[in-house]
Write a protein that holds these residues in place. Structure first.
Motif, PDB file in Angstrom:
ATOM      1  N   GLY A   1     -10.820 -67.624 -12.524  1.00  0.00           N
ATOM      2  CA  GLY A   1     -11.455 -68.861 -12.928  1.00  0.00           C
ATOM      3  C   GLY A   1     -10.548 -70.059 -12.696  1.00  0.00           C
ATOM      4  O   GLY A   1      -9.408 -69.919 -12.262  1.00  0.00           O
ATOM      5  N   GLY A   2     -11.079 -71.236 -12.974  1.00  0.00           N
ATOM      6  CA  GLY A   2     -10.271 -72.430 -12.798  1.00  0.00           C
ATOM      7  C   GLY A   2     -11.120 -73.678 -12.737  1.00  0.00           C
ATOM      8  O   GLY A   2     -12.314 -73.652 -13.067  1.00  0.00           O
ATOM      9  N   LEU A   3     -10.483 -74.753 -12.314  1.00  0.00           N
ATOM     10  CA  LEU A   3     -11.136 -76.046 -12.188  1.00  0.00           C
ATOM     11  C   LEU A   3     -11.346 -76.356 -10.714  1.00  0.00           C
ATOM     12  O   LEU A   3     -10.422 -76.230  -9.907  1.00  0.00           O
ATOM     13  CB  LEU A   3     -10.267 -77.129 -12.825  1.00  0.00           C
ATOM     14  CG  LEU A   3     -10.703 -78.584 -12.651  1.00  0.00           C
ATOM     15  CD1 LEU A   3     -12.043 -78.829 -13.326  1.00  0.00           C
ATOM     16  CD2 LEU A   3      -9.631 -79.521 -13.197  1.00  0.00           C
ATOM     17  N   VAL A   4     -12.554 -76.739 -10.358  1.00  0.00           N
ATOM     18  CA  VAL A   4     -12.878 -77.034  -8.967  1.00  0.00           C
ATOM     19  C   VAL A   4     -13.855 -78.200  -8.927  1.00  0.00           C
ATOM     20  O   VAL A   4     -14.621 -78.412  -9.875  1.00  0.00           O
ATOM     21  CB  VAL A   4     -13.467 -75.784  -8.272  1.00  0.00           C
ATOM     22  CG1 VAL A   4     -14.797 -75.392  -8.888  1.00  0.00           C
ATOM     23  CG2 VAL A   4     -13.574 -75.973  -6.776  1.00  0.00           C
ATOM     24  N   GLN A   5     -13.818 -78.947  -7.845  1.00  0.00           N
ATOM     25  CA  GLN A   5     -14.757 -80.045  -7.687  1.00  0.00           C
ATOM     26  C   GLN A   5     -16.118 -79.530  -7.263  1.00  0.00           C
ATOM     27  O   GLN A   5     -16.237 -78.453  -6.656  1.00  0.00           O
ATOM     28  CB  GLN A   5     -14.235 -81.040  -6.663  1.00  0.00           C
ATOM     29  CG  GLN A   5     -13.041 -81.851  -7.136  1.00  0.00           C
ATOM     30  CD  GLN A   5     -12.669 -82.962  -6.163  1.00  0.00           C
ATOM     31  OE1 GLN A   5     -12.947 -82.862  -4.968  1.00  0.00           O
ATOM     32  NE2 GLN A   5     -12.042 -84.010  -6.673  1.00  0.00           N
ATOM     33  N   SER A   6     -17.131 -80.301  -7.554  1.00  0.00           N
ATOM     34  CA  SER A   6     -18.485 -79.964  -7.134  1.00  0.00           C
ATOM     35  C   SER A   6     -18.512 -79.735  -5.622  1.00  0.00           C
ATOM     36  O   SER A   6     -17.923 -80.503  -4.861  1.00  0.00           O
ATOM     37  CB  SER A   6     -19.435 -81.094  -7.522  1.00  0.00           C
ATOM     38  OG  SER A   6     -20.751 -80.807  -7.121  1.00  0.00           O
ATOM     39  N   GLY A   7     -19.189 -78.675  -5.221  1.00  0.00           N
ATOM     40  CA  GLY A   7     -19.237 -78.302  -3.820  1.00  0.00           C
ATOM     41  C   GLY A   7     -18.159 -77.328  -3.388  1.00  0.00           C
ATOM     42  O   GLY A   7     -18.203 -76.788  -2.275  1.00  0.00           O
ATOM     43  N   GLY A   8     -17.211 -77.094  -4.258  1.00  0.00           N
ATOM     44  CA  GLY A   8     -16.098 -76.200  -3.950  1.00  0.00           C
ATOM     45  C   GLY A   8     -16.442 -74.745  -4.178  1.00  0.00           C
ATOM     46  O   GLY A   8     -17.591 -74.395  -4.492  1.00  0.00           O
ATOM     47  N   SER A   9     -15.415 -73.908  -4.036  1.00  0.00           N
ATOM     48  CA  SER A   9     -15.598 -72.457  -4.143  1.00  0.00           C
ATOM     49  C   SER A   9     -14.542 -71.846  -5.052  1.00  0.00           C
ATOM     50  O   SER A   9     -13.429 -72.363  -5.174  1.00  0.00           O
ATOM     51  CB  SER A   9     -15.493 -71.801  -2.761  1.00  0.00           C
ATOM     52  OG  SER A   9     -16.490 -72.279  -1.885  1.00  0.00           O
ATOM     53  N   LEU A  10     -14.923 -70.748  -5.666  1.00  0.00           N
ATOM     54  CA  LEU A  10     -14.005 -69.927  -6.441  1.00  0.00           C
ATOM     55  C   LEU A  10     -14.399 -68.469  -6.250  1.00  0.00           C
ATOM     56  O   LEU A  10     -15.571 -68.164  -5.981  1.00  0.00           O
ATOM     57  CB  LEU A  10     -14.066 -70.257  -7.936  1.00  0.00           C
ATOM     58  CG  LEU A  10     -13.369 -71.513  -8.442  1.00  0.00           C
ATOM     59  CD1 LEU A  10     -13.682 -71.719  -9.922  1.00  0.00           C
ATOM     60  CD2 LEU A  10     -11.863 -71.418  -8.239  1.00  0.00           C
TER      61      LEU A  10
ATOM     62  N   MET B   1     -18.180 -67.546  -5.358  1.00  0.00           N
ATOM     63  CA  MET B   1     -19.028 -68.658  -5.776  1.00  0.00           C
ATOM     64  C   MET B   1     -18.794 -69.835  -4.839  1.00  0.00           C
ATOM     65  O   MET B   1     -17.686 -70.379  -4.779  1.00  0.00           O
ATOM     66  CB  MET B   1     -18.708 -69.054  -7.221  1.00  0.00           C
ATOM     67  CG  MET B   1     -18.830 -67.904  -8.201  1.00  0.00           C
ATOM     68  SD  MET B   1     -18.581 -68.403  -9.911  1.00  0.00           S
ATOM     69  CE  MET B   1     -16.838 -68.802  -9.885  1.00  0.00           C
ATOM     70  N   ASN B   2     -19.822 -70.199  -4.096  1.00  0.00           N
ATOM     71  CA  ASN B   2     -19.752 -71.324  -3.170  1.00  0.00           C
ATOM     72  C   ASN B   2     -20.704 -72.423  -3.618  1.00  0.00           C
ATOM     73  O   ASN B   2     -21.610 -72.195  -4.415  1.00  0.00           O
ATOM     74  CB  ASN B   2     -20.127 -70.864  -1.760  1.00  0.00           C
ATOM     75  CG  ASN B   2     -19.175 -69.821  -1.205  1.00  0.00           C
ATOM     76  OD1 ASN B   2     -17.985 -69.808  -1.523  1.00  0.00           O
ATOM     77  ND2 ASN B   2     -19.705 -68.930  -0.374  1.00  0.00           N
ATOM     78  N   SER B   3     -20.495 -73.604  -3.078  1.00  0.00           N
ATOM     79  CA  SER B   3     -21.359 -74.752  -3.397  1.00  0.00           C
ATOM     80  C   SER B   3     -21.521 -74.917  -4.899  1.00  0.00           C
ATOM     81  O   SER B   3     -22.637 -75.088  -5.409  1.00  0.00           O
ATOM     82  CB  SER B   3     -22.728 -74.581  -2.735  1.00  0.00           C
ATOM     83  OG  SER B   3     -22.602 -74.446  -1.337  1.00  0.00           O
ATOM     84  N   LEU B   4     -20.406 -74.864  -5.593  1.00  0.00           N
ATOM     85  CA  LEU B   4     -20.450 -74.929  -7.053  1.00  0.00           C
ATOM     86  C   LEU B   4     -20.979 -76.271  -7.539  1.00  0.00           C
ATOM     87  O   LEU B   4     -20.746 -77.319  -6.922  1.00  0.00           O
ATOM     88  CB  LEU B   4     -19.064 -74.664  -7.621  1.00  0.00           C
ATOM     89  CG  LEU B   4     -18.662 -73.180  -7.634  1.00  0.00           C
ATOM     90  CD1 LEU B   4     -17.162 -73.019  -7.747  1.00  0.00           C
ATOM     91  CD2 LEU B   4     -19.361 -72.455  -8.780  1.00  0.00           C
TER      92      LEU B   4
ATOM     93  N   THR C   1     -14.735 -74.297 -14.512  1.00  0.00           N
ATOM     94  CA  THR C   1     -15.108 -75.686 -14.768  1.00  0.00           C
ATOM     95  C   THR C   1     -15.308 -76.394 -13.442  1.00  0.00           C
ATOM     96  O   THR C   1     -14.409 -76.405 -12.596  1.00  0.00           O
ATOM     97  CB  THR C   1     -14.031 -76.413 -15.578  1.00  0.00           C
ATOM     98  OG1 THR C   1     -13.801 -75.721 -16.809  1.00  0.00           O
ATOM     99  CG2 THR C   1     -14.461 -77.840 -15.876  1.00  0.00           C
ATOM    100  N   VAL C   2     -16.495 -76.962 -13.273  1.00  0.00           N
ATOM    101  CA  VAL C   2     -16.835 -77.673 -12.040  1.00  0.00           C
ATOM    102  C   VAL C   2     -16.980 -79.150 -12.390  1.00  0.00           C
ATOM    103  O   VAL C   2     -17.845 -79.521 -13.188  1.00  0.00           O
ATOM    104  CB  VAL C   2     -18.122 -77.130 -11.419  1.00  0.00           C
ATOM    105  CG1 VAL C   2     -18.389 -77.830 -10.084  1.00  0.00           C
ATOM    106  CG2 VAL C   2     -18.038 -75.625 -11.224  1.00  0.00           C
TER     107      VAL C   2
END
Length: 111
Positions: free
Chosen positions: A8-17, A79-82, A108-109
């Motif tokens: 898990g983690g913090l990513v911007q909208s549109g990012g992937s995890l 998880m893509n296009s978050l 967190t997106v």
């Protein structure tokens, strides 16, 4: 069965995890992922049988991909296009006589 989740983690909208979960033993039943957002009930995200049949929530279809290793010990969630609405604590789940749950990992997106 003990489950250890990570990724898990913090990513911007549109990012992937990518989330990973490893069980303490081989799981021949269904393994998958649930999530729980603040103030909401825990919901199924995606799950997969060991032969490889996958089920997805409508909200993640086409964006998330669940997979398992051939040994049956691990399950993954790409998880893509978050989106901001994907923000939640994600829990690994495995059926082994009963429901077994991992400790949860925060996703967190930011929008």
């Amino acid at each position: 069965v003990q489950l250890q989740a990570s990724g898990g983690g913090l990513v911007q909208s549109g990012g992937s995890l990518r989330l990973s979960c490893t069980a303490s033993r081989r799981v021949i039943g269904v393994m998958g992922w649930y999530r729980q957002a603040p103030g909401k009930q825990r919901e199924l995200v995606a799950e997969m049988t060991l032969p490889g049949r996958a089920t997805y929530a409508d909200s993640v279809q086409g964006r998330f991909t669940v997979s398992r290793d051939a040994a049956g010990n691990s399950v993954y969630l790409q998880m893509n296009s978050l989106k901001a609405e994907d923000t939640a604590v994600y829990y690994c789940n495995a059926w082994f006589g009963r429901d077994n749950w991992g400790q949860g990992t925060q996703v967190t997106v930011s929008s």
